[in-house]
Every structure is written in structure tokens, then in C-alpha cells.
Design an enzyme around this catalytic site. Structure first.
Site, PDB file in Angstrom:
ATOM      1  N   ASP A  59       0.835  -1.196   0.000  1.00 39.88           N
ATOM      2  CA  ASP A  59       0.000   0.000   0.000  1.00 39.88           C
ATOM      3  C   ASP A  59       0.871   1.247   0.000  1.00 39.88           C
ATOM      4  O   ASP A  59       2.033   1.225   0.433  1.00 39.88           O
ATOM      5  CB  ASP A  59      -0.912   0.017   1.232  1.00 39.88           C
ATOM      6  CG  ASP A  59      -2.016  -1.029   1.163  1.00 39.88           C
ATOM      7  OD1 ASP A  59      -2.341  -1.464   0.038  1.00 39.88           O
ATOM      8  OD2 ASP A  59      -2.543  -1.401   2.227  1.00 39.88           O
TER       9      ASP A  59
ATOM     10  N   TYR B  47       3.687  -9.439   7.493  1.00 39.14           N
ATOM     11  CA  TYR B  47       3.403  -8.030   7.764  1.00 39.14           C
ATOM     12  C   TYR B  47       3.571  -7.747   9.251  1.00 39.14           C
ATOM     13  O   TYR B  47       3.316  -8.608  10.098  1.00 39.14           O
ATOM     14  CB  TYR B  47       1.965  -7.685   7.381  1.00 39.14           C
ATOM     15  CG  TYR B  47       1.646  -7.810   5.913  1.00 39.14           C
ATOM     16  CD1 TYR B  47       1.659  -6.689   5.086  1.00 39.14           C
ATOM     17  CD2 TYR B  47       1.309  -9.041   5.358  1.00 39.14           C
ATOM     18  CE1 TYR B  47       1.351  -6.797   3.739  1.00 39.14           C
ATOM     19  CE2 TYR B  47       1.003  -9.163   4.015  1.00 39.14           C
ATOM     20  CZ  TYR B  47       1.027  -8.043   3.212  1.00 39.14           C
ATOM     21  OH  TYR B  47       0.716  -8.155   1.883  1.00 39.14           O
TER      22      TYR B  47
ATOM     23  N   TYR C 137      -5.658  -9.080   1.946  1.00 36.53           N
ATOM     24  CA  TYR C 137      -5.676  -7.673   2.362  1.00 36.53           C
ATOM     25  C   TYR C 137      -5.624  -7.622   3.884  1.00 36.53           C
ATOM     26  O   TYR C 137      -6.597  -7.941   4.568  1.00 36.53           O
ATOM     27  CB  TYR C 137      -6.933  -6.985   1.844  1.00 36.53           C
ATOM     28  CG  TYR C 137      -6.998  -6.869   0.339  1.00 36.53           C
ATOM     29  CD1 TYR C 137      -6.391  -5.804  -0.319  1.00 36.53           C
ATOM     30  CD2 TYR C 137      -7.668  -7.822  -0.425  1.00 36.53           C
ATOM     31  CE1 TYR C 137      -6.448  -5.689  -1.700  1.00 36.53           C
ATOM     32  CE2 TYR C 137      -7.734  -7.720  -1.805  1.00 36.53           C
ATOM     33  CZ  TYR C 137      -7.120  -6.652  -2.438  1.00 36.53           C
ATOM     34  OH  TYR C 137      -7.182  -6.537  -3.804  1.00 36.53           O
TER      35      TYR C 137
END
Length: 452
Positions: A269, A335, A406
Site C-alpha cells: 500500500d 506483515y 488484504y
């Protein structure tokens, strides 16, 4: 002594019969004539082949000494000096009706010289020749193939490619390469101009994005589509820089190239950083006039100019197949997310919710990307979810999951479009405040096709 084998006599007769049929169509040069028999015999050019067949026909006519043989000499005469001598006719060879002079040695030399001139200043060692025929030449060749009825011909452009290629190699020291040329020499026979198509360079590596707030690739303004407007300050871009553009400058300068095209293994992102060992990418260098690049020096220059924003590593030359591999390879990604809760949560309850996230997640296309992504439900796996830091209203977690999941919506739930989500399991609103990609995996070394 005549051959006693009737098969040999039949083959020779068939060859001469085809040759006479071709000659009756009009004056034809040695190359165009020999090209109709290109699949017969080896170790000679079409010009040598054509001249040999014409000589054989003259000798055959001498042996026969008949009206038929004299007719054959008349068909040969416009394009064969020996036939004219036998007939006692003066004059020179008439212009070839097939190639209109394009196959003449001096014309091939001229095309090769132009190509060598165009190649000056372009760093390359391997080339390929491609020919664009004029409409008239293509029509002439079609007529010849239809009426000449030779089963052993090759296309005119194949001969031009080969013969001009030999001359370019001789004059420049560069080598023809059918499979992996660094440049393609285009010969335009309609007007004689030569165009050089420089093949791209492909450089594989990894990048780390050290700051938030800019995308991976150039992003045209949504309002004007890149034309320039008030919203984008007439720049035509949504963001003034990108990973792509930051590393582009040093590469274009080093390779004396026109541009670059960036191919990433997915993308983070805009507000996320890419840390760890970095994300795999391939840069396609468009029309590089220099190819022998010092990739270590290039890496250092990119990192110097992009200091604090982007860092690249592990640069190597690869072939085009790596673009598809990087874009299509499915990597597990890890992440690190800083999460904020609407109300304080208990640490044990949070740990329990994180453990229950592990498994498959059903994600409908997130609201934030629905304008540019197909509206469908995707099934992705969460492989691990661990708590790193905790302070009641905030927490820092690491999540390892399938490519394409996501993570922001895994936390927030996106109004029920992602299930399960951390917010759903906690029965409390949760959102990602900061997101970093800390591992993307990579293309296995065994799959990387290095170009030395």
C-alpha cells in the site's frame, strides 16, 4: 557419359523443366533464380546455385543441339552471358523482374553499410536481421512461386536476412543470433532505410521502501488521466514520486536508455513500508544504448540518490522470462501492523482472537479498492498471527499469510466483507494505524535465469 540410371535422368529433366518455366516469366538474377532451388544442395549461396543451374542448362543445350535446346538458350539469354555467347547475341543482363535489383551484391552491400552505420554508438555483440518487403516485391514473389511451381524455394526475405547478416558480421565483428539478439536490424526495402530495434535489458533485484506516502509505480491522476489539471498541479500524477521513478533515473543514465518499465512481485500500500530483505522486482530497460553495466556501481548510485526513501540490492541481469515469473509467483508474505482499538481489550482475549485468525479467510474485494478491482470473494490463508507489543488500546502484531490477502481488512473486517476478522473475533472495532511488509519471500535461486 550419360547416366544409365533413369531416376537420375528424370530428376535432372524435372529440374531443367522447372528452370525453363521460371525463365519464361522474364529476366531473373542468379540469386532469385537459385532461390527457387534453395533446398537442393548445400554449401553454396543462392547466387552460386542459380549461376550453376544456368551453366548446366547451357551445357545441356550444347549436348542436345536441338530446336528445344535453342529455345532454352533464348529463355536464358536475358539473364545469362553464356547463353548470349552461344546465340551470338550482344548485351548485358536485363534487370531482374522479381527483386528489381534488391538481391544484387552492390545493393546488399549498401544495406549492410547502412546497418553498420546505424549500429555505431550502440553497445551490442549479437544481432538479428529482419526485412520488410515492399508490396510490389511481395507480389512479384507470389507470382513467381505460383507460376514457377518450384517445390524447393525459400522466401526472398530469408535470403536477404541471411546475406545482409553475413555482411554486417564481416564489417562489424558482431555475431548473428536468432534466439537472443541484443538488437534487431530492420531493412525497409520500399525506401531503403534501416532501423535498429534495441532489445530491452532486464535487471532483477529487490527493493526496500523506507518511507510511507508514495506508490510502487507511476500513478496517473484520476481526474485528468495524466494530462494535467488543477488537482494534480498539472503534473498528470497522483503522487510526485514512486519507487519506479526514484530508481529510474540512475538506470536510464547508466544504460543511456529511453525509459524503464517496472515489474514488481505484488505491491505494498502507498502508506506502507517495504522492509526486511525487500520485494523482488524486474526493471525492463527500454532501448539501452549501453548494456555492459556495472550493477554494483549502479546499486550504489541508486541507493545514494534515493537515500532514506528506497534501497535496492541483489541486482543481476536476467532474461525476459523473469518478468512473468516475478509477477506470477505466489509468495507468502509477512506483515507487521500497529493496530488501534475503539475500546481497551484484554491481552489474553487478543491473543486468543489472533490464534483463531489462523486458517482460511473469505475476503470480498475491499471497499477501498473496489473502483479498480473486480468485485469477487477471494479465499486466502493466514499462516500465523502473533502479538509483539500490547498497551490496551494499541497492539503491534505480525501476520504471515498468502499473497493477495488484504491485511487492513483482516483487522477491520471492512463492514463484514472479510470473515473472520480480528474486529469480529474481538467484537470491537479495530483498525491498522501503520503497516509494514517485513518479508515477501522471493523467486527461488534455481528459477532465476541469469544472463552473463
Amino acid at each position: 557419359m550419360p547416366s544409365e540410371n533413369p531416376t537420375d535422368n528424370c530428376i535432372a529433366s524435372d529440374l531443367i523443366s522447372t528452370a525453363v518455366r521460371i525463365l519464361r516469366l522474364g529476366p531473373i538474377c542468379d540469386s532469385c533464380f537459385g532461390r527457387q532451388f534453395a533446398m537442393l544442395g548445400t554449401g553454396m549461396t543462392n547466387s552460386e546455385r542459380g549461376r550453376s543451374i544456368k551453366t548446366l542448362m547451357v551445357m545441356s543445350a550444347d549436348l542436345q543441339a536441338s530446336d528445344e535446346s535453342r529455345e532454352m538458350l533464348r529463355a536464358l539469354a536475358p539473364s545469362c552471358r553464356q547463353a548470349r555467347l552461344r546465340l551470338g547475341v550482344e548485351g548485358d543482363d536485363e534487370n531482374c523482374w522479381v527483386c528489381l535489383g534488391q538481391m544484387y551484391p552492390e545493393r546488399l552491400e549498401e544495406l549492410a553499410d547502412r546497418a553498420v552505420d546505424e549500429l555505431k554508438g550502440i553497445e551490442c555483440s549479437r544481432f538479428l536481421v529482419g526485412t520488410f518487403m515492399s508490396g510490389l516485391l511481395a507480389e512479384n514473389e507470389e507470382l513467381l512461386l505460383a507460376d514457377g511451381c518450384s517445390r524447393h524455394a525459400e522466401p526472398m526475405k530469408s535470403e536477404i536476412n541471411r546475406e545482409v547478416g553475413k555482411l554486417i558480421a564481416l564489417k562489424s565483428g558482431k555475431q548473428p543470433d536468432l534466439n537472443n539478439p541484443e538488437v534487431v536490424v530492420h531493412l525497409h526495402l520500399s525506401d531503403g532505410h534501416v532501423e535498429i530495434q534495441i532489445q530491452p535489458l532486464y535487471i532483477y533485484g529487490r527493493y526496500r521502501k523506507l518511507q510511507r506516502g508514495f506508490p510502487q509505480t507511476r500513478w496517473p491522476c484520476r481526474v485528468c488521466g495524466g494530462r494535467g489539471c488543477e488537482r494534480c498541479g498539472n503534473t498528470g500524477r497522483m503522487y510526485q514520486e514512486s519507487v519506479d521513478e526514484l530508481i529510474r533515473g540512475p538506470i536510464v543514465e547508466a544504460a543511456d536508455a529511453e525509459d524503464t518499465v517496472f515489474h514488481g512481485a505484488g505491491r505494498e500500500d502507498i502508506d506502507a513500508r517495504m522492509l526486511g530483505s525487500g520485494r523482488p522486482f524486474v526493471v525492463e530497460v527500454v532501448r539501452p544504448r549501453r548494456r555492459d553495466l556495472d550493477l554494483n556501481a549502479l546499486r550504489d548510485e541508486i541507493n545514494r540518490r534515493c537515500s532514506g526513501k528506497v534501497e535496492v540490492s541483489d541486482l543481476i541481469f536476467v532474461d525476459k522470462s523473469m518478468v512473468e515469473m516475478v509477477k506470477n509467483e505466489r509468495f507468502e508474505k509477512t506483515y507487521e501492523a500497529l493496530i488501534e482499538f475503539s475500546v481497551p481489550v484484554e491481552e489474553e482475549k487478543l491473543k486468543s482472537a489472533l490464534s483463531r485468525l489462523i486458517g482460511f479467510v473469505e475476503q470480498r474485494t475491499p471497499t477501498r479498492v473496489s473502483h479498480r478491482r473486480a468485485d469477487k470473494v477471494r479465499r486466502r490463508a493466514v499462516h500465523s498471527a502473533e502479538l509483539e507489543e500490547f498497551s490496551g488500546r494499541t497492539a503491534r502484531i505480525t501476520v504471515r499469510c498468502d499473497s493477495g490477502l488484504y491485511v487492513k481488512e483482516l483487522i477491520s473486517g471492512d463492514a463484514g466483507r472479510t470473515r473472520p476478522s480480528l474486529a469480529e473475533l474481538l467484537e470491537s472495532d479495530a483498525r491498522v494505524v501503520e503497516l509494514d511488509v517485513i518479508d515477501v519471500g522471493g523467486v527461488p535461486n534455481a528459477k532465476i535465469t541469469r544472463i552473463s
